[in-house]
Write a protein that holds these residues in place. Structure first.
Motif, PDB file in Angstrom:
ATOM      1  N   MET A  26      -2.293  -4.295 -17.506  1.00  0.00           N
ATOM      2  CA  MET A  26      -1.433  -5.294 -18.311  1.00  0.00           C
ATOM      3  C   MET A  26      -2.410  -6.449 -18.803  1.00  0.00           C
ATOM      4  O   MET A  26      -3.403  -6.760 -18.094  1.00  0.00           O
ATOM      5  CB  MET A  26      -0.568  -6.108 -17.044  1.00  0.00           C
ATOM      6  CG  MET A  26       0.553  -5.290 -16.532  1.00  0.00           C
ATOM      7  SD  MET A  26       1.619  -6.092 -15.135  1.00  0.00           S
ATOM      8  CE  MET A  26       0.341  -5.943 -13.857  1.00  0.00           C
ATOM      9  N   VAL A  27      -2.076  -6.679 -20.267  1.00  0.00           N
ATOM     10  CA  VAL A  27      -3.103  -7.475 -20.761  1.00  0.00           C
ATOM     11  C   VAL A  27      -2.405  -8.780 -21.348  1.00  0.00           C
ATOM     12  O   VAL A  27      -1.244  -8.402 -21.978  1.00  0.00           O
ATOM     13  CB  VAL A  27      -3.923  -6.728 -21.994  1.00  0.00           C
ATOM     14  CG1 VAL A  27      -4.548  -7.435 -22.622  1.00  0.00           C
ATOM     15  CG2 VAL A  27      -4.491  -5.433 -21.402  1.00  0.00           C
ATOM     16  N   SER A  28      -3.061  -9.785 -21.191  1.00  0.00           N
ATOM     17  CA  SER A  28      -2.313 -10.979 -21.514  1.00  0.00           C
ATOM     18  C   SER A  28      -2.529 -11.492 -23.298  1.00  0.00           C
ATOM     19  O   SER A  28      -3.577 -10.746 -23.694  1.00  0.00           O
ATOM     20  CB  SER A  28      -2.889 -12.212 -20.782  1.00  0.00           C
ATOM     21  OG  SER A  28      -2.344 -13.442 -21.271  1.00  0.00           O
ATOM     22  N   LEU A  29      -1.376 -12.169 -23.766  1.00  0.00           N
ATOM     23  CA  LEU A  29      -1.717 -12.601 -24.926  1.00  0.00           C
ATOM     24  C   LEU A  29      -2.763 -13.550 -25.096  1.00  0.00           C
ATOM     25  O   LEU A  29      -2.982 -14.090 -23.938  1.00  0.00           O
ATOM     26  CB  LEU A  29      -0.307 -13.343 -25.437  1.00  0.00           C
ATOM     27  CG  LEU A  29       1.074 -12.408 -25.637  1.00  0.00           C
ATOM     28  CD1 LEU A  29       2.224 -13.141 -25.872  1.00  0.00           C
ATOM     29  CD2 LEU A  29       0.615 -11.379 -27.053  1.00  0.00           C
ATOM     30  N   GLU A  30      -3.367 -13.771 -26.327  1.00  0.00           N
ATOM     31  CA  GLU A  30      -4.487 -14.570 -26.243  1.00  0.00           C
ATOM     32  C   GLU A  30      -4.003 -16.002 -26.848  1.00  0.00           C
ATOM     33  O   GLU A  30      -4.806 -16.971 -27.281  1.00  0.00           O
ATOM     34  CB  GLU A  30      -5.680 -14.172 -27.205  1.00  0.00           C
ATOM     35  CG  GLU A  30      -6.119 -12.924 -26.572  1.00  0.00           C
ATOM     36  CD  GLU A  30      -7.283 -12.437 -27.243  1.00  0.00           C
ATOM     37  OE1 GLU A  30      -8.137 -11.443 -27.068  1.00  0.00           O
ATOM     38  OE2 GLU A  30      -7.365 -12.742 -28.495  1.00  0.00           O
ATOM     39  N   PHE A  31      -2.899 -16.284 -26.777  1.00  0.00           N
ATOM     40  CA  PHE A  31      -2.014 -17.733 -27.226  1.00  0.00           C
ATOM     41  C   PHE A  31      -0.904 -18.011 -26.281  1.00  0.00           C
ATOM     42  O   PHE A  31      -0.383 -16.990 -25.695  1.00  0.00           O
ATOM     43  CB  PHE A  31      -1.815 -17.588 -28.751  1.00  0.00           C
ATOM     44  CG  PHE A  31      -0.417 -16.682 -29.079  1.00  0.00           C
ATOM     45  CD1 PHE A  31       0.557 -17.114 -29.126  1.00  0.00           C
ATOM     46  CD2 PHE A  31      -0.856 -15.440 -29.144  1.00  0.00           C
ATOM     47  CE1 PHE A  31       1.532 -16.365 -29.738  1.00  0.00           C
ATOM     48  CE2 PHE A  31       0.312 -14.725 -29.535  1.00  0.00           C
ATOM     49  CZ  PHE A  31       1.590 -15.064 -29.709  1.00  0.00           C
ATOM     50  N   ILE A  32      -0.564 -19.306 -26.530  1.00  0.00           N
ATOM     51  CA  ILE A  32       0.685 -19.554 -25.716  1.00  0.00           C
ATOM     52  C   ILE A  32       1.990 -19.439 -26.455  1.00  0.00           C
ATOM     53  O   ILE A  32       2.088 -20.369 -27.517  1.00  0.00           O
ATOM     54  CB  ILE A  32       0.460 -20.929 -25.127  1.00  0.00           C
ATOM     55  CG1 ILE A  32      -0.829 -20.913 -24.148  1.00  0.00           C
ATOM     56  CG2 ILE A  32       1.681 -21.270 -24.042  1.00  0.00           C
ATOM     57  CD1 ILE A  32      -1.097 -22.330 -23.705  1.00  0.00           C
ATOM     58  N   PRO A  33       2.869 -18.605 -26.482  1.00  0.00           N
ATOM     59  CA  PRO A  33       3.976 -18.535 -27.234  1.00  0.00           C
ATOM     60  C   PRO A  33       4.602 -19.867 -27.289  1.00  0.00           C
ATOM     61  O   PRO A  33       4.836 -20.421 -26.254  1.00  0.00           O
ATOM     62  CB  PRO A  33       4.628 -17.234 -26.984  1.00  0.00           C
ATOM     63  CG  PRO A  33       3.704 -16.386 -26.171  1.00  0.00           C
ATOM     64  CD  PRO A  33       2.644 -17.269 -25.771  1.00  0.00           C
ATOM     65  N   GLY A  34       5.433 -20.336 -28.500  1.00  0.00           N
ATOM     66  CA  GLY A  34       6.256 -21.394 -28.478  1.00  0.00           C
ATOM     67  C   GLY A  34       7.323 -21.429 -27.320  1.00  0.00           C
ATOM     68  O   GLY A  34       7.540 -22.449 -26.843  1.00  0.00           O
ATOM     69  N   THR A  35       7.704 -20.422 -27.142  1.00  0.00           N
ATOM     70  CA  THR A  35       8.908 -20.104 -26.528  1.00  0.00           C
ATOM     71  C   THR A  35       8.321 -20.083 -24.974  1.00  0.00           C
ATOM     72  O   THR A  35       9.033 -20.983 -23.958  1.00  0.00           O
ATOM     73  CB  THR A  35       9.614 -18.733 -26.489  1.00  0.00           C
ATOM     74  OG1 THR A  35       8.692 -17.648 -26.481  1.00  0.00           O
ATOM     75  CG2 THR A  35      10.415 -18.492 -27.807  1.00  0.00           C
ATOM     76  N   THR A  36       7.114 -19.897 -24.555  1.00  0.00           N
ATOM     77  CA  THR A  36       6.700 -20.027 -23.216  1.00  0.00           C
ATOM     78  C   THR A  36       6.280 -21.637 -22.972  1.00  0.00           C
ATOM     79  O   THR A  36       6.446 -21.860 -22.027  1.00  0.00           O
ATOM     80  CB  THR A  36       5.240 -19.122 -23.085  1.00  0.00           C
ATOM     81  OG1 THR A  36       5.871 -17.775 -23.231  1.00  0.00           O
ATOM     82  CG2 THR A  36       4.664 -19.451 -21.776  1.00  0.00           C
ATOM     83  N   LEU A  37       5.881 -22.046 -24.120  1.00  0.00           N
ATOM     84  CA  LEU A  37       5.407 -23.637 -23.721  1.00  0.00           C
ATOM     85  C   LEU A  37       6.718 -24.640 -23.652  1.00  0.00           C
ATOM     86  O   LEU A  37       6.884 -25.351 -22.773  1.00  0.00           O
ATOM     87  CB  LEU A  37       4.540 -24.165 -25.050  1.00  0.00           C
ATOM     88  CG  LEU A  37       4.135 -25.636 -25.006  1.00  0.00           C
ATOM     89  CD1 LEU A  37       3.323 -25.872 -23.873  1.00  0.00           C
ATOM     90  CD2 LEU A  37       3.619 -25.847 -26.526  1.00  0.00           C
ATOM     91  N   ARG A  38       7.762 -24.175 -24.430  1.00  0.00           N
ATOM     92  CA  ARG A  38       8.852 -25.024 -24.479  1.00  0.00           C
ATOM     93  C   ARG A  38       9.635 -24.632 -22.997  1.00  0.00           C
ATOM     94  O   ARG A  38       9.918 -25.598 -22.290  1.00  0.00           O
ATOM     95  CB  ARG A  38      10.078 -24.589 -25.335  1.00  0.00           C
ATOM     96  CG  ARG A  38       9.528 -24.985 -26.857  1.00  0.00           C
ATOM     97  CD  ARG A  38      10.232 -24.154 -27.988  1.00  0.00           C
ATOM     98  NE  ARG A  38      11.558 -24.007 -27.694  1.00  0.00           N
ATOM     99  CZ  ARG A  38      12.708 -24.706 -28.015  1.00  0.00           C
ATOM    100  NH1 ARG A  38      12.276 -25.959 -28.787  1.00  0.00           N
ATOM    101  NH2 ARG A  38      13.932 -24.310 -27.783  1.00  0.00           N
ATOM    102  N   GLY A  39       9.713 -23.427 -22.474  1.00  0.00           N
ATOM    103  CA  GLY A  39      10.323 -22.945 -21.184  1.00  0.00           C
ATOM    104  C   GLY A  39       9.722 -23.890 -20.021  1.00  0.00           C
ATOM    105  O   GLY A  39      10.250 -24.192 -19.345  1.00  0.00           O
ATOM    106  N   SER A  40       8.165 -23.725 -20.087  1.00  0.00           N
ATOM    107  CA  SER A  40       7.701 -24.437 -18.920  1.00  0.00           C
ATOM    108  C   SER A  40       7.808 -25.906 -19.017  1.00  0.00           C
ATOM    109  O   SER A  40       7.871 -26.652 -17.994  1.00  0.00           O
ATOM    110  CB  SER A  40       6.009 -24.130 -19.312  1.00  0.00           C
ATOM    111  OG  SER A  40       6.057 -22.842 -19.085  1.00  0.00           O
ATOM    112  N   LEU A  41       7.884 -26.448 -20.084  1.00  0.00           N
ATOM    113  CA  LEU A  41       8.065 -27.982 -20.298  1.00  0.00           C
ATOM    114  C   LEU A  41       9.803 -28.443 -19.676  1.00  0.00           C
ATOM    115  O   LEU A  41       9.750 -29.341 -19.105  1.00  0.00           O
ATOM    116  CB  LEU A  41       7.839 -28.401 -21.820  1.00  0.00           C
ATOM    117  CG  LEU A  41       6.428 -28.433 -22.080  1.00  0.00           C
ATOM    118  CD1 LEU A  41       6.334 -29.121 -23.550  1.00  0.00           C
ATOM    119  CD2 LEU A  41       5.463 -29.289 -21.094  1.00  0.00           C
ATOM    120  N   ALA A  42      10.526 -27.654 -20.447  1.00  0.00           N
ATOM    121  CA  ALA A  42      11.822 -27.642 -19.754  1.00  0.00           C
ATOM    122  C   ALA A  42      11.766 -27.631 -18.305  1.00  0.00           C
ATOM    123  O   ALA A  42      12.688 -28.437 -17.407  1.00  0.00           O
ATOM    124  CB  ALA A  42      12.893 -26.623 -20.265  1.00  0.00           C
TER     125      ALA A  42
END
Length: 487
Positions: A26-42
């Protein structure tokens, strides 16, 4: 309302899978998707008892968010300047296939602006140099392997890749939540030393969380980050469109663009750009790619609809097909409203006439030439010991006579191995002390015992050499070499 830059500093590795795990790697993306950032802040708002703010922050009519892009570390800032930043590598940037460092060897061709050189003469004409007559070369150009471009002084400076950390973990049985005996997984995450930068437009500016847990595998110690909010404009802003009727556009984030029937487009032709801008447009040149965006419904526990997005880094050179003045105003307006749909979730951010796309050829950086050194590399741990001393210790260890005479019997061989084993034990002791004198004192004490058990022989063979050893590192190397040669 204000615009905010969000500096994200991780205290743990960050992992966000680009696709469902279909193998043990499993390999991670090298950026933070906007959906991931929004979900974490919510999630942070709900945990802080401020769930009533979620519709205000994350609705379709609320603030527009960007993904989090990696930022250069302090070492790169010292080398390239404090104004250095990172953008997706333009897909129009091509490197010579044999180059390991494209920005230091043959340079980079921007295919958006110039034809791709195929031979030495065309390359020399592009680079402003004299062609090589003695060794003509046929060039093969391909995309730059790294996904990110370091921009310094508003110009392309180097390829950039975030640091990664790899780990192994056991898989779980999804029904029983118990470890599987033979399910070992490899996970490659972004190292916590990598910082990220995101941006949000027209944010209310209150109740800003100072920490969040982003990405996946959070229960395994991933994703804890601190957030710093500062007022500021779009970090990757271009220079806008003039009145000449031409423009370079690069996607800063993935863009989801649909046709008249609602189908996702994998690329943009003149008709698609005309529809997006709202004015007749001609595509002069383009370099683009697409990727699949997968969705998941937490409330239903089922996968959502998959979409095709035009990948970040895609670059286009456009020209007005009608009134250039009205067309330029429409293009500038597109930067505000975003390209395609789901702009508020981080899709469709573009840069108009970015400075890093200004040149058709990026000449190689004048890096310090590496001096060819025909000498062997120093032995690890002996960098401060002269090569002649290391070679002498190696020769003495190899030629040491630890067997009696020329007897090749099994008994003699066993005795030699036992002696070599004692050298290994002495090397282990030497690894725990800091001075050669400690080793010689210890060896002398063993040899002078009434029952020496062969240590007197070791003292006779190695004692005189150890007393003259230049350093404890050299003594450890010598004792290990004896065990290796004769064990």
């Amino acid at each position: 309302m204000s615009d905010y830059r969000i500096e994200i500093a991780f205290a743990e590795p960050f992992f966000c899978g680009s696709k469902h795990a279909e193998s043990n790697e499993m390999v991670s993306l090298e950026f933070i998707p906007g959906t991931t950032l929004r979900g974490s802040l919510a999630s942070e708002l709900f945990q802080a008892g401020k769930g009533q703010l979620v519709p205000e922050w994350f609705s379709r009519t609320g603030p527009c968010w960007t993904p989090g892009l990696p930022t250069p570390g302090q070492k790169l800032r010292e080398e390239f300047g404090e104004d250095a930043f990172v953008v997706p590598m333009p897909l129009s940037f091509l490197r010579e296939k044999s180059d390991d460092e494209p920005f230091e060897e043959s340079g980079v061709v921007n295919s958006l602006l110039v034809p791709i050189p195929r031979n030495e003469e065309e390359y020399a004409s592009l680079a402003g140099a004299a062609p090589s007559i003695e060794a003509p070369k046929t060039f093969q150009w391909t995309r730059v392997g790294e996904k990110w471009l370091l921009v310094a002084g508003r110009r392309p400076a180097a390829a950039f890749a975030p640091g990664r950390t790899a780990s192994m973990h056991a898989g779980l049985h999804y029904a029983r939540q118990a470890n599987r005996d033979q399910a070992l997984f490899s996970r490659s995450a972004v190292d916590f030393s990598t910082g990220f930068l995101a941006w949000v437009r027209e944010h209310p500016g209150r109740d800003l969380p100072i920490s969040a847990t982003l990405g996946k595998r959070r229960s395994a110690g991933n994703g804890l980050a601190s957030l710093t909010w500062t007022e500021g404009g779009f970090p990757w802003l271009g220079h806008g469109v003039g009145n000449d009727g031409k423009v370079n556009i690069q996607l800063i984030s993935d863009a989801i663009v649909t046709d008249d029937r609602g189908n996702c487009l994998a690329g943009l032709d003149s008709a698609a750009w005309s529809r997006a801008i709202g004015a007749p447009t001609k595509v002069i040149s383009a370099a683009s790619a697409s990727r699949r965006i997968r969705a998941w419904s937490v409330s239903r526990g089922l996968p959502g609809s998959h979409m095709v997005a035009i990948a970040a880094g895609s670059a286009y050179r456009l020209e007005a097909a009608s009134d250039p003045v009205a067309w330029s105003a429409a293009v500038n307006a597109l930067a505000e409203k975003g390209l395609g749909c789901l702009h508020h979730e981080g899709f469709g951010w573009i840069s108009i006439n970015p400075s890093w796309l200004n040149d058709g050829f990026v000449p190689p950086r004048k890096a310090a030439k590496r001096q060819r050194d025909p000498k062997p590399m120093p032995w690890p741990g002996l960098e401060n010991v002269g090569s002649d001393l290391v070679q002498a210790a190696l020769a003495f260890a190899r030629d040491m006579k630890i067997a009696k005479g020329d007897d090749n019997s099994e008994k003699a061989k066993a005795a030699a191995k036992a002696t070599a084993k004692k050298f290994g034990a002495l090397a282990a002791y030497a690894s725990r002390v800091e001075k050669v004198a400690d080793v010689t004192t210890y060896l002398k004490g063993l040899a002078e015992r009434e029952s020496a058990h062969g240590w007197n022989k070791i003292h006779g063979l190695a004692g005189p050499w150890l007393e003259k050893a230049a350093s404890i590192e050299l003594a450890r190397f010598f004792l290990s070499a004896v065990e290796t040669y004769h064990g």
